[in-house]
Design an enzyme around this catalytic site. Sequence first.
Site, short mmCIF file in Angstrom:
data_model
loop_
_atom_site.label_atom_id
_atom_site.label_comp_id
_atom_site.label_asym_id
_atom_site.label_seq_id
_atom_site.Cartn_x
_atom_site.Cartn_y
_atom_site.Cartn_z
N GLY A 99 0.82 -1.21 0.00
CA GLY A 99 0.00 0.00 0.00
C GLY A 99 0.85 1.26 0.00
O GLY A 99 1.98 1.26 -0.52
N SER A 100 0.34 2.28 0.64
CA SER A 100 0.97 3.60 0.54
C SER A 100 2.37 3.66 1.12
O SER A 100 3.13 4.59 0.81
CB SER A 100 0.11 4.65 1.23
OG SER A 100 -1.14 4.71 0.57
N THR A 101 2.71 2.73 2.01
CA THR A 101 4.09 2.77 2.51
C THR A 101 5.08 2.63 1.36
O THR A 101 6.23 3.00 1.48
CB THR A 101 4.34 1.63 3.52
OG1 THR A 101 3.97 0.39 2.91
CG2 THR A 101 3.53 1.83 4.79
N GLU A 114 -5.61 4.97 -0.28
CA GLU A 114 -6.21 4.72 -1.57
C GLU A 114 -7.35 3.72 -1.49
O GLU A 114 -7.86 3.27 -2.50
CB GLU A 114 -5.14 4.19 -2.50
CG GLU A 114 -4.64 2.79 -2.19
CD GLU A 114 -3.80 2.70 -0.95
OE1 GLU A 114 -3.44 3.76 -0.38
OE2 GLU A 114 -3.50 1.59 -0.53
#
Lengths: 456, 649
Positions: free
Chosen positions: B304-306, B642
């Site tokens: 994900g966003s990491t 997201e």
Amino acid sequence: MSTERAAVPEASPGSLGVLGRVRVPTPRSTGKLRPDDDFTVGQRVIRRLRRPASPPDWVLIGSVMALVFIGLIFVFSSSFAISQELHGNTRYFATRQLIGASIGLVAFILLARIDYRIWQRLSSPIIWVSLALLAAVLIPGVGHEENGAQRWIQIGSLPALQPSEFAKLAVCIYIAAWLAAKGDDIKRIPLGLVPFCLIIGVIGALLMLEPDLGTFAAIACIGVVMFFLGGATIRHMSILLAGGSAVLFAIVVVAGYGMERIRAFFNAEEVAQEAGFQIINLVSTLGSGGLTGVGLGASRQKFFYVPSAHTDGVFAIIGEETGILGGLIVLSVFALLIYRGIRAGMRAEDRFGTLLAFGIVAWFALQAFFNVAGVTRTIVLTGIPLPFLSFGSSALIASMAAAGILVSISRHGRGTMPKAADPPLHDQRPTRDVAPMSETKRPTISLFHGGRGDGT
Amino acid sequence: MASSSSGSGFESVSTWRIRAVIALLIGLAVIVVVRLVMIQVVDHGYHEAYADRTWAIETKGPRGAILDRNGFPLATSIDAWEVHVDTRLWARSQFQPTDASRRLAELLRESESRVLALAAQTAAAGGHDALIAYGLSNALGAQIHAESLHGVQVRKTSSRRYIEGSMAAPVIGLVGRDEQGLAGLEYQLDEVLAGQAGLLVQEVDGLGHPIPFQTPRELPYQEGATLVLTIDRNLQWLAETTLLKYVQLWDAQGGHIIMMDPNNGDILALASLPTYDPERIDLNLPESMALLRSRAASDIYEPGSTFKVVTMAAALDAGIVSPNTTFLDTGAVVVEDRTIKNFDLAYHGEQTMTQILQRSLNTGSVWVAQQLGAQAFYAYLYKFGFGDTTQSGLPGEIGGVVTDSSSIRWSPAQLATDSFGQGIAVTPLQMVQAYATIARGGQPIRPRLVTAMITDDGVERFEPRTAPRAISEETAATLTWMMQAVVDGVVGHPAQVDGWPIAGKSGTSDVVEAGGYLEDESIASFVGFAPADDPRVVVLVRIDRPQGEIFGGIVAAPIFAELMPQVLPYLGVPPTAYVADPGDWETAPTEDPDAEQGQEQEESEEEQAALTAEVNAEDEDSEDSPDGNPPAETDVEDDNDEQSEEADE
């Protein structure tokens, strides 16, 4: 035995001998010896012991002693591991075998010194006592069961007695006496074959109740050999062969007794962990010995790879520790014993002596064959012990007693007597119903020429 | 020849009969002798091999211990005793109660019928060595041995003890009853721990015991090595208790907390849930096997966003963008047949690169990756160690799933989703490794679990292992500044910790199951390091499938913040007067930092207290921008990732 001399029966031939009194020739005393009935019982026993005879057959004695000695060594060697495992004492079985050998030695010396002809007169009581003991084994509380077979009589803490071993001797004596008394009547089926089958049948039935097929087979074979020597016709033998096969078939196939061993014999590798375990390991035990063996005491297989290493399997341990060399030496001593036994039987002055000697010889020889052939997977394992060598006090005592009788026969044979002042009792008139044979008609046996001694 | 009726015994038995018997006996003798020759001479070799009772028995020394980095034992072996019964001896009593079975049951505090049943079972299965009990204490073993019960054998073995119970079980693993490693380092380093087995060559009897009166040949064993782990027992405890607390709080399925020293790669703590107690787990249960995995190395997830940090690192290092490069966010971007939106479905207008990270804009990440180009993008991914194992030494470690542009399954949409950590699968250890690379200035370092191995020969130390540089030091510094902006530059970010500057990024990813994404389920994670100016520890917090909330910024970031005040002082980093001031991150440091320094300083100082107090109270996503001058965009935390946009596709 009281006034037996007077009691020689004149009974009809049909009643002769079948598990009853056997008509026996009456020895006559001569010279300084007075008739039996003038003596007390004790004096008569002593007189019998002192009966003049030739020196014993030292070769025969030596071979017996050698076998017993070898047996003691190998019973110890093959049993110390299982002894330790079962009884916490490496010498448990060896000690018992030594005690058996001691008793056996006493019996051996005693019977070697007693004139064997006394057994002819005592054959009936002997067979009855033997049958009684065989029956006693089956009585709960008296009989002792081990490995699913009730073969022993256990009284208190005394060593267990195995009557079937003594039965072999009893059968030899009884059949020899019976055949000796029968003469040519033996060739008539109602007087020969039928009584014979009755004798063997009764004993066989008692043995199969234990059950002990091996001993039954041994006794039957010994009996057949004696019956054959005693004059059985080819027809008799054929009937016996057919009948024996039928009985064996009935026992094994119908009753299923011993079936497992037969399967193991043919398909050992398929059941290598169960029924085949014993035979595979027995053969490999022998085979691993090679020419000279792994060394005395150094057997590996006796450490729980060979079941019954010290009993039925002792020859395999001998073969492993001393190789084929040791095994052949042992078999040679056996051959020597058998040769001297045959020699004694052939020199015996009376039919009883000859038959008894051959009976005992057949006992030793056939048992040795059954045992060694079983161990080498030549025939099905029968569980028959090797005489003198396998562990078992009863067997050892019985074998040594029988060997003692052989020695006794050897002392009284033709051509063995010293030129003594006292001629042997039986030299005079052997039996009432058997006519003496002239010296010239005596057949010679080419196999053993030169063995006649110095003549009478 | 008929037998005659002569008076002499010899004549009475006819000669031919005697000859026949003698011939029979000679025949039998010949048969036996022939058989003996066949067996003992011809087949001697075969039988000798069959009857060879020489066995080589493996002898084992004590298994090496496993210690934490300060020498506290985590796993050791102690002497133990096993009770066996030779069923052949008990079979004689038909497995009926005997003195021996009664006494044995009494000593073992077992029911006699169970002891007898165990022996009978073994016998029925064709065996003769029945294991009745194991792991007995020295005293009990000695007592049973001393009583020498019939058929009962007592054997010395050793038994593994996990001193701290389930602590670090996913790292250490466990051994089976025979001290064979089954999971974790016990499995991976089994040979090292077990040592070199020795050999005892001796002849054994049919019961399996050595035959007496022999001199066995012996090859001595080598004791197993003792492992010194990088795990710190105290930090491990902290990680495990914290993780458990939050997994329960969020009613989550599991999670991870991994702490790594970025300077040398040491894994200081590695907590995974669900876990197990190596001394109590019942390995016969089918579900036990799943527990034994070292999930931090063997289980993949979508980061994900990491992962946007990695995308940004690549673009920065390639010189495509700088922190203040702007792009125009229209709220959605169409790549092939896919429309990628932001998590908040909002239109943000012109945004800087820093803001892309701060607001976790998917559209921004896609734009960055597209500027960079697929080839360069994936090249950087590999440099960061994705797509390959971290060589941590945990069993079953995998390299994740990277579908690069050389793959036939790749499409421009793949690049777009990869840029914000979707459609790419990584392991937690890989994420820690990537963040540590940034923290330590661009040179990747391998996670390390074992620092030293102690054997009879001495101590063997393992040096930190680095990989070829991924990004330049300047890029790393810039990126660190941007990551700090993500946390400290956002008003009230839950990962902020008073006293230490924090750099990090949260992520909320979808749960992939059975080939699709699960609705309303997420993996909430936060990866960060501190202090940002001199990183001493990289921490990954990951909560699997929290209930009631999905966002990494809300679920995972506060856990990070809770850990730091305990971890950093422990590592020798006392707190400073530092307090996060979002005003510091209006402009990138590279752009005339001196000019703006003074101004920012003043502003931040004033507003600091008010802002943090206010925001902390609300603590949820999308607060209104507080009054005053902080940039409008600071109100949106990156918690809200997201996630929602995915559902729209």
